[in-house]
Scaffold this motif. Structure first.
Motif, mmCIF file in Angstrom:
data_model
loop_
_atom_site.group_PDB
_atom_site.id
_atom_site.type_symbol
_atom_site.label_atom_id
_atom_site.label_comp_id
_atom_site.label_asym_id
_atom_site.label_seq_id
_atom_site.Cartn_x
_atom_site.Cartn_y
_atom_site.Cartn_z
ATOM 1 N N SER A 81 1.238 3.976 -3.122
ATOM 2 C CA SER A 81 0.915 5.390 -2.931
ATOM 3 C C SER A 81 1.990 6.307 -3.507
ATOM 4 C CB SER A 81 0.726 5.688 -1.437
ATOM 5 O OG SER A 81 1.967 5.614 -0.752
ATOM 6 N N LYS A 115 0.369 8.334 -10.698
ATOM 7 C CA LYS A 115 -0.975 7.976 -11.121
ATOM 8 C C LYS A 115 -1.022 7.890 -12.646
ATOM 9 C CE LYS A 115 -2.430 8.046 -6.894
ATOM 10 N NZ LYS A 115 -2.707 6.773 -6.183
ATOM 11 N N LYS A 156 0.831 -1.208 0.000
ATOM 12 C CA LYS A 156 0.000 0.000 0.000
ATOM 13 C C LYS A 156 0.864 1.255 0.000
ATOM 14 C CE LYS A 156 -3.829 2.183 2.478
ATOM 15 N NZ LYS A 156 -4.756 2.085 3.641
ATOM 16 N N GLU A 157 1.922 1.243 0.791
ATOM 17 C CA GLU A 157 2.813 2.408 0.840
ATOM 18 C C GLU A 157 3.530 2.616 -0.489
ATOM 19 O OE1 GLU A 157 6.687 4.116 3.327
ATOM 20 O OE2 GLU A 157 5.713 2.253 3.950
#
Length: 292
Positions: free
Chosen positions: A141, A145, A137-138
């Motif tokens: 992030s 994008k 998850k880190e």
């Protein structure tokens, strides 16, 4: 970029193997040491689990340090202090256990195996997957994008195939036209690597159109219409794609000079295609770079 599907598959296999070993360990020490089948099975499941763990850690390491290492990544991951102290120590113990198994020819004593495996499982079974999820998850992030949400791993694989084919084509272009024309092997290889570049370029094109839910007769022209590639790139890649079936047909004879010239243009345009695709996946279109 992280391949979450790959990590999920590896994590599932890791957990399944660890679970099978745990089920046997949970039977208890006395039953374990007096039943020859149990140490053999636990040893088998733990080696499988270790291999899955190593692949997970190598993939994580690749994203953190941009390495290409595909095995034996545990030491580097430990140095990065990615996981908690408890999980890290269990991973170290796991590596030591696996090394002992290999060094002793899969002949650890049942007693040694029981306590080593129990210690590893007690510290990894419930904690590794949640911690892995947090790490993923880190890392996700921190990834840029995507303007076009493609499968980056597969796009990268095909982009690498295009770049590799272009490098091979360049090798033959180092020879003078006359020498190229008189060498059937050069001609055959040129046809082959052009086909590889075409096929991977077409896969990328079709994948992007599926993602953005577009259909059209001319794949590359559809990319151009949406500012994903420039017109000159679309025209060249489409033109060379139109002769793809002739390139793979050994009965079709090409003029060597045509192949040589096409190879030279391909080096430029296939690289341009990959650059424009990469830019648009991140930025949304090549319009900011100027269009032909």
């Amino acid at each position: 970029m992280l391949d979450v599907k790959f990590l999920n598959e590896k994590a599932t296999k890791f957990k399944q193997s660890i679970k099978k070993a745990k089920q046997i360990i949970d039977i208890g020490f006395d039953e374990f040491v007096k039943t020859p089948m149990y140490p053999d099975r636990v040893q088998y499941y733990m080696i499988i689990a270790y291999d899955e763990l190593d692949q997970i850690l190598c993939h994580i390491l690749k994203e953190i340090k941009k390495t290409k290492k595909k095995e034996d990544c545990i030491k580097e991951v430990i140095d990065e202090e990615i996981f908690s102290g408890k999980v890290t120590r269990a991973i170290i113990d796991f590596k030591n256990f696996r090394d002992d198994v290999l060094n002793k020819g899969f002949d650890l004593s049942p007693k040694q195996m029981y306590f080593s495996v129990k210690n590893i499982i007690d510290n990894l079974y419930d904690q590794f997957i949640p911690e892995l999820s947090s790490v993923v998850k880190e890392l996700k992030s921190k990834e840029p994008k995507l303007a076009i949400p493609v499968n980056m791993k597969k796009v990268n694989d095909h982009a690498k195939a295009v770049k590799s084919a272009v490098k091979k084509i360049e090798v033959f272009l180092k020879y003078p036209l006359e020498e190229f024309s008189n060498n059937n092997m050069f001609i055959d290889r040129m046809r082959y690597f052009l086909t590889v570049a075409i096929d991977s370029s077409l896969w990328i094109c079709r994948h992007i159109l599926r993602v953005i839910k577009v259909r059209g007769k001319s794949c590359f022209d559809e990319l151009y219409k949406r500012n994903i590639i420039t017109k000159e790139t679309a025209d060249f890649i489409q033109d060379i794609s139109d002769i793809r079936d002739k390139l793979i047909n050994p009965e079709y004879d090409f003029d060597p000079e045509f192949l040589y010239k096409t190879g030279k243009e391909s080096v430029f345009y296939f690289r341009k295609y990959i650059d424009e695709i990469s830019y648009s996946i991140l930025k949304g279109s090549v319009s900011g770079k100027g269009r032909s």
